[in-house]
Scaffold this motif. Sequence first.
Motif, short mmCIF file in Angstrom:
data_model
loop_
_atom_site.label_atom_id
_atom_site.label_comp_id
_atom_site.label_asym_id
_atom_site.label_seq_id
_atom_site.Cartn_x
_atom_site.Cartn_y
_atom_site.Cartn_z
N VAL A 53 125.75 123.90 -11.47
CA VAL A 53 126.81 123.44 -10.59
C VAL A 53 126.22 123.22 -9.20
N ASP A 54 126.92 122.46 -8.40
CA ASP A 54 126.39 122.03 -7.11
C ASP A 54 127.51 121.96 -6.09
N PRO A 55 127.40 122.69 -4.96
CA PRO A 55 128.45 122.61 -3.95
C PRO A 55 128.40 121.31 -3.14
N ASN A 56 127.26 120.62 -3.18
CA ASN A 56 127.11 119.39 -2.40
C ASN A 56 126.01 118.53 -3.02
N SER A 57 126.38 117.68 -3.96
CA SER A 57 125.39 116.86 -4.65
C SER A 57 124.90 115.74 -3.73
N GLU A 58 123.74 115.95 -3.17
CA GLU A 58 123.16 114.93 -2.30
C GLU A 58 122.78 113.69 -3.11
N THR A 59 122.39 113.86 -4.35
CA THR A 59 122.07 112.72 -5.22
C THR A 59 123.31 111.88 -5.47
N GLN A 60 124.42 112.52 -5.78
CA GLN A 60 125.66 111.78 -6.01
C GLN A 60 126.08 111.05 -4.74
N GLN A 61 125.86 111.66 -3.59
CA GLN A 61 126.23 111.03 -2.32
C GLN A 61 125.38 109.77 -2.09
N MET A 62 124.09 109.84 -2.41
CA MET A 62 123.19 108.71 -2.19
C MET A 62 123.33 107.65 -3.27
N HIS A 63 123.78 108.03 -4.48
CA HIS A 63 123.87 107.11 -5.61
C HIS A 63 125.24 107.21 -6.26
N PRO A 64 126.29 106.72 -5.61
CA PRO A 64 127.62 106.78 -6.23
C PRO A 64 127.67 105.93 -7.50
N SER A 65 128.63 106.23 -8.34
CA SER A 65 128.78 105.51 -9.61
C SER A 65 130.25 105.17 -9.82
N GLN A 66 130.55 104.51 -10.96
CA GLN A 66 131.95 104.22 -11.28
C GLN A 66 132.75 105.49 -11.47
N LEU A 67 132.13 106.51 -12.09
CA LEU A 67 132.83 107.78 -12.28
C LEU A 67 133.01 108.52 -10.96
N ASN A 68 132.07 108.35 -10.05
CA ASN A 68 132.10 109.05 -8.77
C ASN A 68 131.85 108.06 -7.63
N PRO A 69 132.87 107.26 -7.29
CA PRO A 69 132.70 106.28 -6.21
C PRO A 69 132.59 106.96 -4.85
N PRO A 70 132.14 106.23 -3.84
CA PRO A 70 132.05 106.81 -2.49
C PRO A 70 133.38 107.45 -2.08
N GLY A 71 133.27 108.59 -1.43
CA GLY A 71 134.47 109.30 -0.98
C GLY A 71 134.97 110.36 -1.96
N MET A 72 134.45 110.36 -3.19
CA MET A 72 134.86 111.39 -4.16
C MET A 72 134.20 112.72 -3.79
#
Length: 170
Positions: A53-72
């Motif tokens: 688990v991750d309290p702050n996924s820096e990877t997700q922030q830098m590489h948003p996806s359809q499942l996790n768009p910017p702002g999620m």
Amino acid sequence: KPLYDIKDLSSDIDAIPSDVDVLMIAHPQHLTDKTLYAIDQYVLKGGKTLVFVDPNSETQQMHPSQLNPPGMPLDSNLPKPFKAWGLPMDSKQVAGDRRAARRVNAGTQQHVEAMDYVAWLSLDQQDLNHESPITADLTHINMASAGILQPEKDAKTTITPLISTSVDSM
């Protein structure tokens, strides 16, 4: 043994398949209560589980996806199972460790200065569990914005830490 992805099984599963020896859950987000219950039941029946688990996924922030768009939300957690297992995680906190702080370049373009960044950890052999086959052969691991998992005193679940911070951490 076969490998399953919860997405392959559907995002709303009734049970973890009986032929699963170890359940690995990486960055869980958007899991239904039904799926969380299935995970909890698997663990309560003695199933072994690795949870990342991750309290702050820096990877997700830098590489948003359809499942996790910017702002999620950038955090992942299993709040209901973790609470039941006596292992809550505060998704608003990250570990900071002065001994394991990564050296980073900071300052301005005209004046770059190397500094210790306590939220990015450079952990070595003394921080790793060498009794577990999962981390036994590791000598070094880097983590950015690592979460804090600390078992409650009255937890009934057996929890084996694989990676720990030093006494110089908060």
